[in-house]
Design a protein around this motif. Structure first.
Motif: not given
Length: 118
Positions: A110-116
């Motif tokens: 989820w952290a990666r998705q938010r960053g993208l």
């Protein structure tokens, strides 16, 4: 279906190729008695695969008595803190129960998705 059985494409890729839904493709496989391929990465694509052998020695390097996060004593496994499966330094290995391990990786995802999305 031979393309799926003998190829390196996923079920989702094959479903798109045939213009059907993933569920439809899976039902066709079941009807034809074709077993699903392993979802895991095989060979050199697997993070635990080193020089033709699978490196699992790290599993024996740590006493698995309890989860370091919740204290559970069942479903224990060894997690690589830095995510590098070839880094088997003792300070990079953490004992987690399966639910905590799953939760950890979901939070990372989820952290990666938010960053993208930014």
């Amino acid at each position: 279906m031979a393309l799926y059985s003998n190829g390196d494409q996923s079920q989702a890729q094959m479903a798109a190729l045939y213009g059907v839904t993933l569920a439809g493709f899976q039902k066709a496989l079941a009807r034809l008695g074709i077993a699903a391929k392993s979802r895991g990465r095989a060979g050199a694509a697997n993070g635990r695969f080193l020089d033709g052998t699978q490196s699992t020695a790290y599993r024996r390097m740590v006493d698995k008595t309890h989860c370091n996060r919740c204290g559970a004593t069942s479903q224990l496994l060894v997690h690589h803190v830095d995510g590098v499966h070839t880094n088997n330094e003792p300070d990079n290995l953490e004992v987690l129960c399966s639910p905590c391990h799953t939760s950890h990786h979901k939070q990372e995802w989820w952290a990666r998705q938010r960053g993208l999305a930014s």
